[in-house]
Design a protein around this motif. Structure first.
Motif, PDB file in Angstrom:
ATOM      1  N   PHE A   1       0.776  -1.093  -0.017  1.00 29.63           N
ATOM      2  CA  PHE A   1       0.123  -0.041  -0.050  1.00 29.63           C
ATOM      3  C   PHE A   1       0.761   1.315   0.141  1.00 29.63           C
ATOM      4  CE2 PHE A   1      -2.350   3.299   2.353  1.00 29.63           C
ATOM      5  CZ  PHE A   1      -3.372   3.256   1.637  1.00 29.63           C
ATOM      6  N   LYS A   2       0.470   2.327  -0.888  1.00 29.22           N
ATOM      7  CA  LYS A   2       1.001   3.762  -0.538  1.00 29.22           C
ATOM      8  C   LYS A   2      -0.119   4.694  -0.950  1.00 29.22           C
ATOM      9  CE  LYS A   2       2.936   4.046  -5.182  1.00 29.22           C
ATOM     10  NZ  LYS A   2       4.141   4.680  -5.950  1.00 29.22           N
ATOM     11  N   SER A   3      -0.071   5.867  -0.047  1.00 31.53           N
ATOM     12  CA  SER A   3      -0.942   6.768  -0.512  1.00 31.53           C
ATOM     13  C   SER A   3      -0.473   8.191   0.056  1.00 31.53           C
ATOM     14  CB  SER A   3      -2.388   6.355   0.242  1.00 31.53           C
ATOM     15  OG  SER A   3      -3.347   7.439  -0.129  1.00 31.53           O
ATOM     16  N   ASN A   4      -1.390   9.177  -0.230  1.00 32.68           N
ATOM     17  CA  ASN A   4      -1.130  10.479   0.522  1.00 32.68           C
ATOM     18  C   ASN A   4      -2.434  10.919   1.070  1.00 32.68           C
ATOM     19  OD1 ASN A   4      -2.347  11.189  -1.749  1.00 32.68           O
ATOM     20  ND2 ASN A   4      -0.991  12.686  -2.488  1.00 32.68           N
ATOM     21  N   PHE A   5      -3.388  10.089   1.466  1.00 33.00           N
ATOM     22  CA  PHE A   5      -4.580  10.075   1.852  1.00 33.00           C
ATOM     23  C   PHE A   5      -4.617  11.553   3.169  1.00 33.00           C
ATOM     24  CE2 PHE A   5      -6.986   5.967   1.035  1.00 33.00           C
ATOM     25  CZ  PHE A   5      -7.523   6.525  -0.233  1.00 33.00           C
ATOM     26  N   ALA A   6      -5.681  11.926   3.262  1.00 30.13           N
ATOM     27  CA  ALA A   6      -5.845  12.856   4.288  1.00 30.13           C
ATOM     28  C   ALA A   6      -6.405  12.107   5.520  1.00 30.13           C
ATOM     29  CB  ALA A   6      -6.809  13.988   4.174  1.00 30.13           C
ATOM     30  N   THR A   7      -5.915  12.404   6.634  1.00 25.96           N
ATOM     31  CA  THR A   7      -6.250  11.669   8.021  1.00 25.96           C
ATOM     32  C   THR A   7      -7.193  12.347   9.019  1.00 25.96           C
ATOM     33  OG1 THR A   7      -4.661  12.583   9.240  1.00 25.96           O
ATOM     34  CG2 THR A   7      -4.082  10.382   8.088  1.00 25.96           C
TER      35      THR A   7
END
Length: 415
Positions: free
Chosen positions: A194-200
């Motif tokens: 997995f890789k992402s730049n999602f907001a938390t």
């Protein structure tokens, strides 16, 4: 001279090596993709040509991923089945009123990631008349989307890209106590990354993972059976535990826990309508909502997915001794809740219908070539809004959609 069983045993070891090498090549090339939620609707070119139907219909050595008992009625063989997958996905935020959503993203945009490699493979070997061992390996699913603009109007929140890849490997043993029944069990070994730049949540800042790849390993179990009711009708049943994965440690600020492959179960019927025509019907159930990370509400850090049924029908007909043709369809509704669409804007698992076709040609007693194609018509979903859920409230009006085409080939060597 080398005994025949020793010779075939060596060939089985060669087959295991070929299947493992093919699986590693698939999972480390480009992401396998999703169709029923984030799971593939089929495994292997023959099964794919029949709409994924086949819980009661033995086809080839990739079948342990469908029902492990099927390998009891598959010969000594090796199958390698790579595929191509082309999804066209979009995210439309033009009707979203919330100021929290990035103003530059309030438009309709297509994902930039559109072509992927997928595949499966298997080897099967009869230890005796009533026992077999096998290995099926399959790129089970995942998702990869990439947009120019992020969803969230917040400093430091990229929130524009995600890649999730999933591979299952199923060492399998089967037992056939009599001519009319068979049973099988698999250990499911899982790999995911997995890789992402999602907001938390709750600050809407970018995850600390920051597009850095992370991986997790998992384990689960699948069991299955086959029973001949008469000379023309066979029924099959299978059930799988979740594949329990490790957590993605780099993304522990994003997920509630591990991203497990959900428990699932299915029953199937195979009917020999004529000596040359087989009809397969399957009903399955996928327990998305039982997995915390997937099933929890978006405001609590989940994705808001519901359990879903899947229905599949397939037909194959032997035109000649060497040529077999197939067709089928598959239906599985979107697992995404209608008020959780914004939370899934980069994970648009909305595909419902699949229409399929395929054919096999036996080149010799030892070699067979198979191909299949599929089309998933356009499907979309719009967030209806939910004032009690922050993600849904800010993303009311979000629309996501997708259509798909793809193809698989397979080479089978019988020994």
């Amino acid at each position: 001279m080398i005994p025949i069983r020793e010779m075939t045993g060596r060939r089985a070891l060669v087959g295991f090596g070929a299947v493992m090498a093919a699986g590693v090549a698939v999972v480390f090339s480009t992401p396998a993709m999703a169709t029923n939620g984030f799971l593939s609707y089929c495994i292997g070119a023959k099964n794919c040509g029949m709409g994924g139907a086949g819980i009661a219909l033995p086809q080839d050595s990739t079948n342990a991923g469908i029902n492990p008992a099927l390998l009891s009625r598959v010969g000594n063989e090796v199958t390698i089945s790579p595929g191509w997958f082309h999804p066209e996905r979009y995210r439309d935020l033009s009707n979203v009123q919330s100021g929290t959503v990035n103003s530059a993203a309030k438009n309709k945009e297509d994902s930039q990631a559109t072509d992927f490699v997928e595949g499966s493979g298997g080897v099967n070997y009869h230890l005796a008349d009533d026992w077999t061992v096998g290995l099926s390996l399959y790129g089970s699913g995942g998702m990869h989307t990439k947009y120019t603009e992020g969803r969230i109007e917040a400093a430091g929140a990229g929130d524009s890209t995600v890649r999730y890849r999933l591979l299952h490997m199923a060492p399998t043993v089967t037992y056939r106590p009599d001519a009319d029944s068979a049973y099988g069990a698999s250990v499911i070994l899982g790999y995911s990354d997995f890789k992402s730049n999602f907001a938390t949540l709750p600050n809407l800042l970018e995850t600390s993972g920051g597009l850095k790849p992370d991986r997790a390993f998992g384990i689960g179990f699948r069991f299955g059976g086959l029973w001949d009711l008469n000379d023309t009708v066979t029924v099959g049943a299978t059930v799988a535990t979740p594949v329990w994965f490790q957590e993605f440690e780099k993304y522990n600020d994003l997920f509630l826990g591990p991203v497990n492959t959900p428990a699932n179960a299915g029953v199937g019927l195979a009917w020999k309508a004529t000596p040359d025509t087989d009809v397969a019907l399957d009903v399955k159930w996928i327990a998305w909502g039982s997995e915390n990370t997937l099933g929890e509400r978006p405001a609590k850090g989940g994705f808001g997915w519901n359990d879903t049924p899947v229905f599949a029908v397939g037909v194959q007909h032997r035109l000649t001794e060497d040529l077999t043709v197939r067709t089928g369809f598959n239906y599985g509704p979107s697992p995404i809740a209608d008020d959780a669409v914004f939370a899934n804007a980069m994970f648009p698992a909305v595909t419902d219908w699949h229409l399929t076709a395929g054919a096999s040609y036996r080149l010799s007693d030892s070699w067979e070539l198979t191909g299949s194609v599929f089309w998933a018509p356009p499907a979309s979903q719009t967030d209806e809004g939910n004032s009690s859920d922050m993600f849904s409230a800010m993303g009311a009006g979000t629309e996501i959609g997708m259509w798909q085409v793809g193809a698989q080939i397979a080479v089978t060597w019988s020994f």
